[in-house]
Write an enzyme that holds these catalytic residues in place. Structure first.
Site, PDB file in Angstrom:
ATOM      1  N   SER A 237       0.818  -1.194   0.000  1.00 25.46           N
ATOM      2  CA  SER A 237       0.000   0.000   0.000  1.00 25.46           C
ATOM      3  C   SER A 237       0.866   1.264   0.000  1.00 25.46           C
ATOM      4  CB  SER A 237      -0.975  -0.043   1.176  1.00 25.46           C
ATOM      5  OG  SER A 237      -1.988   0.911   1.038  1.00 25.46           O
TER       6      SER A 237
ATOM      7  N   HIS B  19      -6.975  -6.010  -1.015  1.00 26.76           N
ATOM      8  CA  HIS B  19      -5.841  -5.184  -0.610  1.00 26.76           C
ATOM      9  C   HIS B  19      -5.026  -5.967   0.404  1.00 26.76           C
ATOM     10  CE1 HIS B  19      -3.957  -1.278  -0.682  1.00 26.76           C
ATOM     11  NE2 HIS B  19      -3.952  -1.224   0.642  1.00 26.76           N
TER      12      HIS B  19
ATOM     13  N   ASP C 167      -8.744  -5.715  -5.524  1.00 26.06           N
ATOM     14  CA  ASP C 167      -8.380  -4.591  -4.665  1.00 26.06           C
ATOM     15  C   ASP C 167      -9.230  -3.386  -5.053  1.00 26.06           C
ATOM     16  OD1 ASP C 167      -7.196  -2.626  -3.131  1.00 26.06           O
ATOM     17  OD2 ASP C 167      -5.149  -3.312  -3.518  1.00 26.06           O
TER      18      ASP C 167
END
Length: 614
Positions: A204, A347, A316
């Protein structure tokens, strides 16, 4: 980026992860080449903290910002080691910051969504996750750094701004003897234990920083492993001119994220920077501008010399797949050494998706690029794609060879056939109260708030690999400027659609008792069809010519509109149908204007182009 923070917080707060391999995994690991072995004692590892001086002064105090760096490295008796480096704005936790309350445009009642707070981390040298306990015994130093404005670092966070890039670049420079570093007393510290060969990794935001630093071309950064990472921040909070939300966290934007990670001492010194972020991001129009250009790493992809192991989840909804797809394509055009993993999760860290195979792959990758050992990994297929849960396929590259654009026109009977007679118009009325999943469900029903078009049942398994696109000739009349396209996999009915006999229970209810014909009456069963939104894309019609310039929309005037959906890789099973659903408001992602916008779609010219294999 609330869900981004939540995922990373889970990684950060985890203690050392036991890395246990099954017998089958050990056998697979033995079949591939790695050279480094766990010969160093983790308990005897050297632990230290350093502050690296960056070339920027983002908090305006007249002094260069310093980056807090934590190091754990094997005790080697003088042998230098390479570095695995993970930078993050999350190590010190999060502030509780409300999101913007402008989601329901023109509404009387505005909604507030607050970020969760993780609190401060323990005041100690923190090493968490699996990187240190797996790689330190194998002869790697593992380095963690607080991004600018967070934790023990100085400066101000800017959600992808240039200062954040240069702050983390300074750490790579220090590891290579090109930047000054200091201990807690202010005494100079050199990384004389480092070979200088550095690999960056993260999930991320933590994976976005490697993309950013690699785009500077800094010497010594040999490889990056960006996982669920951003390559262009505009595409995280915007889409073709429209304001969109990551993962349904409505109202978040760059200023909200920066305030949430502003965990440094004396955060008030960053008040002016926070105000500048809110002005620059322009939530009023959603237009692309110079603010976003500073956060576009694609502009500098020509500087990337580090190899790239790119990982992304095909589901995601937070950092969407366009971030991976456009970065991958740009790297490919420049011949950057690379490999890609695409998995079916959202994610997520691949450590939590395919742990055993991931550790083996990552180990071989770092041995290859940081120790210079030929592990054979660069002679293997470039792409590993999970096309269905637990079902992996390899390919020479991605999108997979053999995929070609296939055009399907929107038909008057709700089908995706050959071109129908041009000029036919179908319409729907926007309903922002319904989610995309609700609007895409039950394709057999008539819904005035969407248009749905279906292929015939597929005669054989059909794979989509790449980026779908839509062209729609449409007119709009109302408040909402959005058009959204949903590509849907419609499976067969999950129960037989036939006749059944009503039971006594069926005959209980208002108006039914006393009906002599109720019991034993035969009626058709309504079949339930499972559906899955495979990918989606949005357009602000005001930005029909450019994401950088809004133009008025004349009510009732037809425009030819083109936009892309998120890249994906998906297998439609035999007997399933490919569906395209057109809506206006995508409740969990776009802004929500008052209900009632009418959208008219011209058939014969409106179409979807799908990259299908075979």
């Amino acid at each position: 980026m609330r869900s981004v923070r939540d995922v990373v917080r889970a990684c950060v707060t985890a203690s050392a992860v036991p890395l246990l391999l099954t017998g089958a995994a050990v056998a697979r690991a033995a079949a591939v080449r790695t050279a480094t072995e766990p010969v160093y004692d983790y308990a005897q590892a050297v632990r230290e903290q350093v502050w690296v001086q960056s070339p920027v002064d983002s908090d305006g105090d007249g002094r260069p910002d310093r980056v807090a760096v934590r190091i754990i490295r094997p005790r080697t008796d003088g042998r230098k080691v390479p570095v695995i480096f993970q930078a993050s704005p999350y190590y010190a936790g999060l502030n509780d910051v409300p999101n913007h309350d402008d989601i329901d445009r023109d509404a009387v009642t505005l909604q507030h969504h607050a970020a969760a707070s993780a609190g401060r981390a323990a005041e100690s040298i923190l090493f968490a996750g699996y990187l240190d306990n797996y790689f330190v015994p194998r002869g790697y130093a593992v380095v963690f750094a607080d991004s600018l404005g967070t934790g023990d670092s100085q400066g101000c966070p800017t959600s992808g701004g240039r200062n954040e890039t240069l702050g983390m670049k300074a750490v790579v420079d220090w590891l290579n003897g090109r930047a000054p570093g200091f201990d807690a007393t202010g005494a100079p510290v050199r990384a004389d234990w480092s070979t200088g060969r550095t690999g960056m990794i993260g999930v991320s935001y933590n994976g976005t920083l490697p993309n950013a630093v690699a785009s500077t071309g800094v010497r010594g950064l040999e490889t990056i492993v960006p996982i669920a990472a951003i390559s262009r921040w505009y595409d995280y909070y915007r889409a073709d001119g429209g304001v969109v939300a990551p993962g349904g966290f409505q109202g978040e934007d760059t200023d909200v994220l920066a305030k949430a990670v502003l965990t440094r001492a004396h955060p008030e010194v960053c008040a002016g920077v926070m105000a500048a972020l809110e002005r620059g991001q322009d939530r009023a129009t959603g237009d692309d501008n110079g603010y976003w250009a500073q956060r576009d790493y694609l502009r500098d992809v020509g500087n990337v010399h580090a190899s790239v192991l790119l990982v992304h989840g095909l589901h995601d909804d937070n950092v969407r797949t366009r971030q991976a797809g456009q970065w991958w394509d740009a790297l490919a055009r420049r011949g950057v050494p690379r490999k890609i993993w695409l998995h079916q999760a959202g994610h997520a860290d691949p450590f939590n998706v395919r742990r055993q195979e991931w550790l083996t792959t990552l180990h071989r990758w770092f041995d290859q690029w940081l120790y210079g050992i030929d592990t054979g990994i660069m002679r293997e297929p470039m792409a590993d794609v999970e096309v269905a849960p637990g079902r992996w396929r390899t390919a020479a590259t991605w999108p997979v060879p053999g995929s070609r654009d296939t055009t399907m026109f929107l038909g008057g009977s709700g089908q995706l056939p050959r071109p129908p007679r041009p000029g036919m118009r179908q319409s729907f009325v926007d309903d922002p109260a319904q989610t995309a999943e609700q609007l895409a469900d039950d394709e057999t029903s008539t819904d005035p708030h969407r248009l749905a078009y279906l292929s015939a049942p597929l005669s054989h398994e059909t794979r989509l690999s790449g980026t779908p696109g839509v062209t729609v000739r449409a007119d709009l009349d109302g408040k909402s400027p959005y058009l959204a396209a949903l590509l849907v996999d419609y499976g067969p009915a999950d129960r037989y659609a036939g006749m059944r006999t009503l039971s006594e229970q069926d005959c209980i209810g208002p108006g039914i008792p006393g009906d002599p014909g109720c019991f034993n009456r035969r009626e058709y069963v309504t079949a339930v069809t499972p559906s899955e939104i495979v990918t989606r894309g949005w357009l602000d019609v005001r930005n029909r010519h450019s994401a950088a310039h809004s133009e008025p929309v004349r009510p009732g005037k037809a425009y030819t509109l083109r936009w892309e959906l998120q890249p994906t890789d998906h297998v439609f099973a035999a007997g399933h149908r490919i569906g395209l659903v057109l809506i206006s408001t995508d409740r969990d992602h776009t802004l929500r204007y008052p209900a009632g916008t009418e959208v008219g779609v011209r058939l014969g010219v409106s179409r979807v182009v799908l990259p299908l294999v075979g």
